[in-house]
Design an enzyme around this catalytic site. Structure first.
Site, mmCIF file in Angstrom:
data_model
loop_
_atom_site.group_PDB
_atom_site.id
_atom_site.type_symbol
_atom_site.label_atom_id
_atom_site.label_comp_id
_atom_site.label_asym_id
_atom_site.label_seq_id
_atom_site.Cartn_x
_atom_site.Cartn_y
_atom_site.Cartn_z
ATOM 1 N N GLU A 237 -24.417 -26.625 22.929
ATOM 2 C CA GLU A 237 -23.624 -27.789 23.370
ATOM 3 C C GLU A 237 -24.513 -29.005 23.139
ATOM 4 O O GLU A 237 -25.434 -29.264 23.913
ATOM 5 C CB GLU A 237 -23.266 -27.654 24.861
ATOM 6 C CG GLU A 237 -22.326 -26.503 25.169
ATOM 7 C CD GLU A 237 -20.878 -26.778 24.761
ATOM 8 O OE1 GLU A 237 -20.533 -27.948 24.519
ATOM 9 O OE2 GLU A 237 -20.101 -25.813 24.691
ATOM 10 N N CYS B 16 -22.810 -36.958 27.689
ATOM 11 C CA CYS B 16 -22.739 -36.507 26.296
ATOM 12 C C CYS B 16 -21.453 -36.953 25.614
ATOM 13 O O CYS B 16 -21.451 -37.198 24.417
ATOM 14 C CB CYS B 16 -22.882 -34.997 26.225
ATOM 15 S SG CYS B 16 -21.666 -34.154 27.250
HETATM 16 P P1 NAD Z 1 -33.171 -31.958 25.516
HETATM 17 O O1 NAD Z 1 -32.715 -31.377 24.223
HETATM 18 O O2 NAD Z 1 -34.372 -32.800 25.524
HETATM 19 O O3 NAD Z 1 -33.443 -30.794 26.600
HETATM 20 C C1 NAD Z 1 -32.506 -29.772 26.931
HETATM 21 C C2 NAD Z 1 -33.229 -28.512 27.379
HETATM 22 O O4 NAD Z 1 -34.042 -28.025 26.327
HETATM 23 C C3 NAD Z 1 -34.162 -28.694 28.591
HETATM 24 O O5 NAD Z 1 -33.970 -27.599 29.487
HETATM 25 C C4 NAD Z 1 -35.550 -28.643 27.983
HETATM 26 O O6 NAD Z 1 -36.516 -28.070 28.838
HETATM 27 C C5 NAD Z 1 -35.364 -27.743 26.787
HETATM 28 N N1 NAD Z 1 -36.293 -28.044 25.709
HETATM 29 C C6 NAD Z 1 -36.773 -29.269 25.353
HETATM 30 N N2 NAD Z 1 -37.615 -29.163 24.303
HETATM 31 C C7 NAD Z 1 -37.648 -27.853 23.985
HETATM 32 C C8 NAD Z 1 -38.329 -27.098 22.974
HETATM 33 N N3 NAD Z 1 -39.128 -27.675 22.084
HETATM 34 N N4 NAD Z 1 -38.136 -25.764 22.931
HETATM 35 C C9 NAD Z 1 -37.301 -25.171 23.815
HETATM 36 N N5 NAD Z 1 -36.632 -25.824 24.786
HETATM 37 C C10 NAD Z 1 -36.805 -27.136 24.878
HETATM 38 O O7 NAD Z 1 -31.875 -32.742 26.058
HETATM 39 P P2 NAD Z 1 -31.739 -33.705 27.301
HETATM 40 O O8 NAD Z 1 -32.567 -34.941 27.081
HETATM 41 O O9 NAD Z 1 -31.932 -32.939 28.562
HETATM 42 O O10 NAD Z 1 -30.192 -34.106 27.217
HETATM 43 C C11 NAD Z 1 -29.700 -35.139 26.411
HETATM 44 C C12 NAD Z 1 -29.010 -34.635 25.173
HETATM 45 O O11 NAD Z 1 -28.148 -33.553 25.496
HETATM 46 C C13 NAD Z 1 -28.105 -35.674 24.535
HETATM 47 O O12 NAD Z 1 -28.192 -35.567 23.141
HETATM 48 C C14 NAD Z 1 -26.716 -35.277 24.995
HETATM 49 O O13 NAD Z 1 -25.669 -35.703 24.172
HETATM 50 C C15 NAD Z 1 -26.834 -33.790 25.003
HETATM 51 N N6 NAD Z 1 -25.876 -33.227 25.945
HETATM 52 C C16 NAD Z 1 -24.862 -32.473 25.477
HETATM 53 C C17 NAD Z 1 -23.931 -31.971 26.352
HETATM 54 C C18 NAD Z 1 -22.773 -31.142 25.892
HETATM 55 O O14 NAD Z 1 -22.095 -30.551 26.740
HETATM 56 N N7 NAD Z 1 -22.495 -31.035 24.612
HETATM 57 C C19 NAD Z 1 -24.031 -32.241 27.709
HETATM 58 C C20 NAD Z 1 -25.091 -33.024 28.142
HETATM 59 C C21 NAD Z 1 -26.018 -33.508 27.265
#
Ligand code: NAD
Length: 456
Positions: free
Chosen positions: A210, A244
């Site tokens: 997502e 998002c």
């Molecule tokens: P992010 O990608 O930074 O982090 C999400 C998760 O991934 C966290 O639990 C984090 O610990 C983990 N993570 C981060 N780096 C990692 C790595 N190198 N390896 C493995 N895991 C890792 O996202 P965020 O800043 O928490 O959220 C914002 C983004 O999420 C925006 O782009 C937003 O559009 C998207 N988002 C999408 C939805 C949806 O339902 N489609 C909902 C909310 C947010």
């Protein structure tokens, strides 16, 4: 954390015990989650307020209430959802029963994002439990109080061999991804989604991703402007734009651009999205606050841009006229900045959107039926609304998910159950009639019958 995580091994054993195959067992688990959610609601609201100043009321309407909808849906629909589904028979096996059995994948991993920390971790977990899986959940470290609140609530609700909350950051997520899960559900940015997909590929683990993207909003001349600005401003300013599916940028027809901008600014003023107000919140951390500052071209600010760096507060900020070359159009904004672009011809506007990565959401404002049809058929996006924003997420009968770079897979309601289930095809053959023409050697008569039955 290392890959000998005892909770992982315990989950493998617990799943293998077969307890979660029992539908009543799952319903009891969902009821316990519901009770714990009620008991912990005020902890959740305080935690998120500490993380980024979001008010209890906003948390209640944008996270807690949606979780209750999902729980209630599964508690009442699980017997029907999990029943074997009979399908049409084929001519070659008319005497057999043909049906599909939904089976759980097993031990699942759920990685959540920070912006709706409860919803985005617990909603997929609820679907995983409804479908009979166990789950290791890792909320985002960027909302640390919310992460701890989730851990407390889930330890009250269910034993760790059923749902375990892993608390930690990127190293924790990376260590978890070294384990062999039966399913991975990730919510977060497109860049990290790519890393998750690669890691899952090593074990051929199925995934739902997502992700995010730049979700367009189109405002056409036939739109009801006063309604359009209310709905756009609400969709954009909820969670201070850190949603998002928030409208990322707004494409307005040139003939109504001035009137639209004026109405938009009036609506922002009317709604009082001010520092410390109940309907607004801060930017999650300094890194994102500074990133947003770099997206604002001060020469194009027609409203807002008030700041308090001590709190990472940025007020609703309108940029006009915006072009695709501006910094704000080079990445997902994820903040309260509203770039306004102008179009002359709707097809050009569609082409500009179609030539870029497929967004998670798209919104259209207008009353022209042909244009509405073109919007919903020609543009590709995860999901969206006509004459509204965000509201498609509130109906659990609509699948939620992205397409292309905004994601893979879908959930909510029935779709969440289906996502966390393997749909196993079963043909249960009858034993009372077994014609010899089915088996070799095939004489001419048998061949004729077989050709007839097999329809070639
Ligand atoms: P992010 O990608 O930074 O982090 C999400 C998760 O991934 C966290 O639990 C984090 O610990 C983990 N993570 C981060 N780096 C990692 C790595 N190198 N390896 C493995 N895991 C890792 O996202 P965020 O800043 O928490 O959220 C914002 C983004 O999420 C925006 O782009 C937003 O559009 C998207 N988002 C999408 C939805 C949806 O339902 N489609 C909902 C909310 C947010």
């Amino acid at each position: 954390m290392n890959s000998d995580l005892p909770q992982y091994k315990n989950q493998l054993d617990f799943f293998a015990s077969g307890k979660t195959l029992d539908i009543n067992y799952r319903i009891q688990a969902l009821k316990k989650i519901k009770q714990a959610l009620n008991a912990h609601q005020s902890n959740f609201e305080q935690a998120i307020y500490q993380d980024f100043g979001k008010s209890p009321f906003s948390t209640e309407i944008s996270e807690i209430s949606l979780l209750h909808h999902e729980l209630d849906y599964y508690i009442s629909h699980l017997p029907k959802l999990s029943k074997a589904k009979k399908v049409k028979k084929n001519a070659a096996n008319l005497l057999a029963s043909h049906y599909i059995v939904a089976e759980p994948f097993g031990v699942t991993l759920i990685l959540g994002a920070w912006n709706y920390p409860f919803l985005l971790t617990l909603n997929p977990m609820i679907a995983a439990i409804a479908a009979g899986n166990t789950a290791i959940i890792k909320p985002s470290e960027q909302a640390p109080h919310a992460m701890e609140a989730i851990k407390k609530m889930m330890s009250d609700a269910l034993p760790e061999e059923y749902v375990y909350t892993a608390v930690g950051g990127v190293e924790t997520a990376s260590a978890l991804l070294e384990l062999r899960f039966d399913f991975i559900f990730f919510t977060g940015s497109t860049n990290i989604g790519q890393i998750i997909y690669e890691k899952a590929a090593k074990n051929l683990t199925p995934v739902v991703l997502e992700l995010g993207g730049k979700s367009p909003t189109i405002v056409t001349p036939s739109a009801d402007l006063s309604l359009a600005v209310k709905r756009i401003v609400f969709g954009k300013m909820l969670n201070a734009g850190q949603t998002c599916i928030a409208p990322d940028y707004i494409y307005v027809h040139s003939s109504i651009a001035d009137a639209f901008n004026e109405a938009l600014i009036q609506e922002i003023k009317r709604s009082s999205y001010t520092e410390n107000s109940e309907q607004f919140c801060n930017i999650v951390n300094e890194k994102h606050y500074k990133r947003l500052e770099t997206l604002i071209n001060e020469e194009k600010v027609i409203y807002g841009n008030e700041k308090n760096p001590d709190k990472n507060f940025l007020s609703p900020t309108v940029l006009y006229p915006t072009t695709w070359d501006d910094a704000v159009m080079q990445q997902e904004i994820f903040g309260p900045i509203m770039p306004i672009l102008v179009y002359e011809d709707l097809n050009e506007c569609f082409q500009a959107i179609l030539s870029r990565p497929k967004p998670l959401a798209a919104y259209f404002f207008g009353k022209n039926e042909d244009e509405i049809k073109s919007f919903s058929r020609k543009l590709s996006f995860g999901g969206g609304c006509i004459n509204d924003t965000l509201m498609h997420i509130s109906n659990i009968h609509l699948p939620f998910g992205g397409v292309g770079q905004s994601g893979i897979g879908k959930y909510h309601g029935k779709y969440g159950f289906d996502t966390f289930s393997h749909h196993k095809s079963i043909l249960e053959q009858s034993n009372w009639f077994d014609p010899s023409f089915k088996y070799p050697p095939f004489g001419e008569g048998a061949k004729k019958i077989l050709r007839l039955v097999l329809n070639f």
